[in-house]
Design an enzyme around this catalytic site. Sequence first.
Site, mmCIF file in Angstrom:
data_model
loop_
_atom_site.group_PDB
_atom_site.id
_atom_site.type_symbol
_atom_site.label_atom_id
_atom_site.label_comp_id
_atom_site.label_asym_id
_atom_site.label_seq_id
_atom_site.Cartn_x
_atom_site.Cartn_y
_atom_site.Cartn_z
ATOM 1 N N ARG A 112 -12.559 -2.588 5.666
ATOM 2 C CA ARG A 112 -13.588 -1.845 4.945
ATOM 3 C C ARG A 112 -14.565 -2.817 4.297
ATOM 4 O O ARG A 112 -14.183 -3.908 3.871
ATOM 5 C CB ARG A 112 -12.940 -0.994 3.851
ATOM 6 C CG ARG A 112 -12.244 0.236 4.364
ATOM 7 C CD ARG A 112 -11.766 1.113 3.227
ATOM 8 N NE ARG A 112 -10.621 0.552 2.546
ATOM 9 C CZ ARG A 112 -10.640 -0.080 1.385
ATOM 10 N NH1 ARG A 112 -11.778 -0.220 0.738
ATOM 11 N NH2 ARG A 112 -9.545 -0.556 0.847
ATOM 12 N N TYR A 262 -14.550 0.439 12.660
ATOM 13 C CA TYR A 262 -13.133 0.306 12.297
ATOM 14 C C TYR A 262 -12.768 0.985 10.983
ATOM 15 O O TYR A 262 -13.516 0.919 10.008
ATOM 16 C CB TYR A 262 -12.779 -1.180 12.209
ATOM 17 C CG TYR A 262 -11.298 -1.459 12.068
ATOM 18 C CD1 TYR A 262 -10.369 -0.740 12.812
ATOM 19 C CD2 TYR A 262 -10.825 -2.437 11.214
ATOM 20 C CE1 TYR A 262 -9.009 -0.996 12.689
ATOM 21 C CE2 TYR A 262 -9.474 -2.708 11.092
ATOM 22 C CZ TYR A 262 -8.561 -1.979 11.836
ATOM 23 O OH TYR A 262 -7.223 -2.240 11.723
ATOM 24 N N GLY A 263 -11.625 1.598 10.965
ATOM 25 C CA GLY A 263 -10.970 2.049 9.736
ATOM 26 C C GLY A 263 -11.839 2.943 8.875
ATOM 27 O O GLY A 263 -12.596 3.782 9.361
ATOM 28 N N LYS A 271 -11.635 7.774 3.807
ATOM 29 C CA LYS A 271 -12.092 7.327 2.483
ATOM 30 C C LYS A 271 -13.417 7.990 2.100
ATOM 31 O O LYS A 271 -13.629 8.351 0.950
ATOM 32 C CB LYS A 271 -12.228 5.811 2.465
ATOM 33 C CG LYS A 271 -10.980 5.066 2.896
ATOM 34 C CD LYS A 271 -9.809 5.361 2.004
ATOM 35 C CE LYS A 271 -8.606 4.519 2.375
ATOM 36 N NZ LYS A 271 -7.430 4.885 1.582
ATOM 37 N N HIS A 291 -6.315 8.922 -4.334
ATOM 38 C CA HIS A 291 -5.749 7.952 -3.393
ATOM 39 C C HIS A 291 -4.235 7.874 -3.640
ATOM 40 O O HIS A 291 -3.747 6.935 -4.266
ATOM 41 C CB HIS A 291 -6.431 6.596 -3.659
ATOM 42 C CG HIS A 291 -6.168 5.557 -2.628
ATOM 43 N ND1 HIS A 291 -6.300 4.211 -2.879
ATOM 44 C CD2 HIS A 291 -5.816 5.647 -1.332
ATOM 45 C CE1 HIS A 291 -6.026 3.520 -1.784
ATOM 46 N NE2 HIS A 291 -5.719 4.371 -0.830
ATOM 47 N N SER A 313 -4.478 -0.287 -2.078
ATOM 48 C CA SER A 313 -4.235 -0.492 -0.653
ATOM 49 C C SER A 313 -3.179 -1.573 -0.433
ATOM 50 O O SER A 313 -3.179 -2.595 -1.114
ATOM 51 C CB SER A 313 -5.518 -0.940 0.038
ATOM 52 O OG SER A 313 -6.536 -0.048 -0.275
ATOM 53 N N CYS A 315 0.010 -1.766 -1.018
ATOM 54 C CA CYS A 315 1.047 -2.013 -2.040
ATOM 55 C C CYS A 315 2.308 -1.234 -1.701
ATOM 56 O O CYS A 315 3.156 -1.026 -2.560
ATOM 57 C CB CYS A 315 0.566 -1.585 -3.411
ATOM 58 S SG CYS A 315 -0.461 -2.802 -4.215
ATOM 59 N N THR A 318 2.863 3.640 2.072
ATOM 60 C CA THR A 318 3.497 4.205 3.273
ATOM 61 C C THR A 318 5.013 3.987 3.211
ATOM 62 O O THR A 318 5.787 4.881 3.563
ATOM 63 C CB THR A 318 2.883 3.576 4.544
ATOM 64 O OG1 THR A 318 1.466 3.713 4.454
ATOM 65 C CG2 THR A 318 3.373 4.256 5.807
ATOM 66 N N ASN A 319 5.434 2.814 2.739
ATOM 67 C CA ASN A 319 6.879 2.552 2.657
ATOM 68 C C ASN A 319 7.564 3.517 1.688
ATOM 69 O O ASN A 319 8.635 4.046 1.975
ATOM 70 C CB ASN A 319 7.148 1.119 2.190
ATOM 71 C CG ASN A 319 6.774 0.097 3.245
ATOM 72 O OD1 ASN A 319 6.515 0.461 4.398
ATOM 73 N ND2 ASN A 319 6.716 -1.162 2.869
ATOM 74 N N ASP A 338 -1.368 8.598 1.925
ATOM 75 C CA ASP A 338 -2.581 7.927 1.446
ATOM 76 C C ASP A 338 -3.453 8.764 0.503
ATOM 77 O O ASP A 338 -4.030 8.225 -0.419
ATOM 78 C CB ASP A 338 -3.422 7.471 2.646
ATOM 79 C CG ASP A 338 -4.463 6.426 2.281
ATOM 80 O OD1 ASP A 338 -4.148 5.536 1.473
ATOM 81 O OD2 ASP A 338 -5.598 6.506 2.783
ATOM 82 N N ASN A 431 -4.959 -6.985 8.368
ATOM 83 C CA ASN A 431 -5.318 -5.569 8.197
ATOM 84 C C ASN A 431 -5.218 -4.812 9.529
ATOM 85 O O ASN A 431 -5.926 -3.835 9.755
ATOM 86 C CB ASN A 431 -6.734 -5.441 7.614
ATOM 87 C CG ASN A 431 -7.059 -4.011 7.189
ATOM 88 O OD1 ASN A 431 -6.200 -3.282 6.684
ATOM 89 N ND2 ASN A 431 -8.304 -3.603 7.412
ATOM 90 N N ARG A 433 -3.575 -2.263 12.201
ATOM 91 C CA ARG A 433 -3.116 -0.916 11.837
ATOM 92 C C ARG A 433 -2.438 -0.183 12.971
ATOM 93 O O ARG A 433 -2.701 -0.460 14.147
ATOM 94 C CB ARG A 433 -4.326 -0.063 11.425
ATOM 95 C CG ARG A 433 -5.128 -0.597 10.261
ATOM 96 C CD ARG A 433 -4.471 -0.275 8.954
ATOM 97 N NE ARG A 433 -5.223 -0.792 7.823
ATOM 98 C CZ ARG A 433 -5.307 -0.168 6.645
ATOM 99 N NH1 ARG A 433 -4.706 0.977 6.451
ATOM 100 N NH2 ARG A 433 -5.968 -0.712 5.651
ATOM 101 N N GLY A 558 14.263 0.992 -0.148
ATOM 102 C CA GLY A 558 15.144 2.147 -0.379
ATOM 103 C C GLY A 558 15.733 2.180 -1.785
ATOM 104 O O GLY A 558 16.068 3.251 -2.317
ATOM 105 N N GLU A 559 15.855 0.996 -2.396
ATOM 106 C CA GLU A 559 16.428 0.953 -3.755
ATOM 107 C C GLU A 559 15.467 1.579 -4.773
ATOM 108 O O GLU A 559 15.873 1.908 -5.895
ATOM 109 C CB GLU A 559 16.770 -0.485 -4.166
ATOM 110 C CG GLU A 559 17.662 -1.263 -3.196
ATOM 111 C CD GLU A 559 19.053 -0.639 -3.011
ATOM 112 O OE1 GLU A 559 19.358 0.379 -3.672
ATOM 113 O OE2 GLU A 559 19.828 -1.174 -2.192
HETATM 114 C C1 OXD Z 1 -6.878 1.654 2.343
HETATM 115 C C2 OXD Z 1 -6.407 2.409 3.504
HETATM 116 O O1 OXD Z 1 -7.548 0.641 2.507
HETATM 117 O O2 OXD Z 1 -5.643 3.353 3.311
HETATM 118 O O3 OXD Z 1 -6.582 2.076 1.224
HETATM 119 O O4 OXD Z 1 -6.805 2.080 4.625
HETATM 120 MN MN MN Z 2 -5.533 3.888 1.280
#
Ligand code: OXD
Ligand code: MN
Length: 652
Positions: A112, A262-263, A271, A291, A313, A315, A318-319, A338, A431, A433, A558-559
């Site tokens: 971005r 891209y993205g 976004k 977000h 972003s 951090c 998704t996990n 997201d 970055n 994806r 997971g913890e």
């Molecule tokens: C971000 C994304 O940059 O989700 O936050 O792609």
């Molecule tokens: Mn994001």
Amino acid sequence: MPDFEKKSEEREYTRNVGQFAKKLTQPNVGLYNHLRGISVVNGNLVNLPTNLREFIEENVSLCQPESIHICDGSEQENAQLLRLMQKNGTIEPLPKYENCWLARTNPADVARVEGKTFICTQTRNKTIPTTKDGIKGTLGNWISPNDMQEAINSRFPRCMKGRTMYVIPFSMGPVGSPLSKIGVQLTDSAYVVASMGIMTRMGNAVLETLNNNNEEFVKCLHSVGTPLNGIKSHPHWPCDPERTIILHRPKTNEIVSYGSGYGGNSLLGKKCFALRIGSTIAKREGWLAEHMLILGITNPQGQKKYIVAAFPSACGKTNLAMMNATLPGYKIECVGDDIAWMKFDKNGQLRAINPENGFFGVAPGTSYKTNPNAMETIFKNTIFTNVAKTPDGGIYWEGLEDEVPNGTVLKDWHNNDWVKGETKTPAAHPNSRFCAPAKQCPIIDPQWESPEGVPISAILFGGRRPKGVPLVYEALDWDHGVFVGASMRSEATAAAEHQSKVIMHDPFAMRPFFGYNFGHYLSHWLSMKEKSNNLPKIFHVNWFRKDNAGKFLWPGFGENSRVLDWILRRVNNDDSCAVKTPIGYVPNKTNGLNLDGLKENINLDELLDVPRDFWLQEIEEIEKYFEEQIGTDLPNEIRAHVNNLKSRLINN
Ligand code: OXD
Ligand code: MN
């Protein structure tokens, strides 16, 4: 060609397209589907609602594509686009998996472009707070209506020459949900169409909703552009990095994006719409566009709650959204990773939908160890971008070292040979994806497409904070929670054009995504407390605290279910598990966090400590930031919380 001739040719063209446009509004207009060299290769303009047809005609006139393709969202259409992209060298198949593809971008188009992203309002203060004299604002970029028009005029005329203009009707949120909104993106990139087909609900069903309800839609215009001196390198990925610009006009719900394929720059539902334009619509209509991931958590007693979480972003949103809980008896289910659109219902219950339909996740770091559910999601019907390729037609990125033997020769994201264990440069772009359908996630929540949204019990803020910030703390009340969101800071990431490792302010994880003045955004959040007697509790989490030797104090992944367990107990008003500190409630060290069965030794004293000197410095920094960046737009309630925290720290 002399300038005046060019102008007269432009006038002639505009006249022709004008006539073309006029004819299109007449009955039997299908006859004109092949007019003046602009053929409609898929769909029929006559079937479209007038406002959509006008939007297309205007931009056909401006961009002068060779043909128009109205996307129907069918499997055949997708297959046709994939074939076309393969022929053009934009993507190549990944035969190890089912219907998976690899795209390599121009290396100048990989993230971005925050510095080139603007919001257009009549006055600057509607978009960005007035900063202290001499201080550069970091909470978005403003552009005047004249300059926006100028930016369009200098880039868009004829920019689609020789290309197809795709018309993508898409819904953010389940089609027909009262919380959903519709957009239409015009683009000259087949990659964007295929990706929007994964990330949004796209095609005929959306057109029907538009037609039946005569609905307004967010107007999205996108072109990958052509550099002034023509495309020289990477012809399979046309773009115009030097003149890239991303523009938003909230007043008319318009997005205009040029130069990048891209993205977040080009998948305009994400976004640009769901956050920037979305937040301005949300302000007008009294809800929140954030977000945030959304997840459901069920405890061993079978009680299920949903929470949302805002992290900057890369951090680990998704996990967390797809976590396998290690705490026995707990189950996590994923609604979104997201973005959350949230509204209080008539009973004062906050409800959230995930406006997206897929995951556009950061690839490096994703593995069976860190996110097995993501790995189970991405090996069919997925477009990978800027990852490396194995000799057997699979993918590779940093974090998958255990999957590929040393000495294997791969192709890196530049398509150069890359030897595992030898080559020193990264195999995949940081970055890079995966773009995968959400419904493929093995733990997708049964309610993830619920039109009324899922009920939210807790809101989490968080970031990467190696020092000083405890694993988890709970805000004292709603206003304090808004202050906590406003004070968020985190180490920078690769998702944007910043250098890593600097600790940046990223309020609400929205810094690059605010659609309007952040001071006004804070007032909007504060005003939400009027809407409910049953407000969600607000927390701050930090999985990334390190000891003096630089080692993480908490195992994470997971913890983190242990932290969610504490949060649920707090949501259920369990007072026995918390102690009050100057920054809020933290788990008490005796019966706070459930650490049963955890293999690692945890230094709870360090992990939960609230060091006074650190926080005195932190609050100075936050106050300076608020004064410099938000100035007179800072709501009094937030200013009061700065002072309250200071005195709690001093008097503690
Ligand atoms: C971000 C994304 O940059 O989700 O936050 O792609
Ligand atoms: Mn994001």
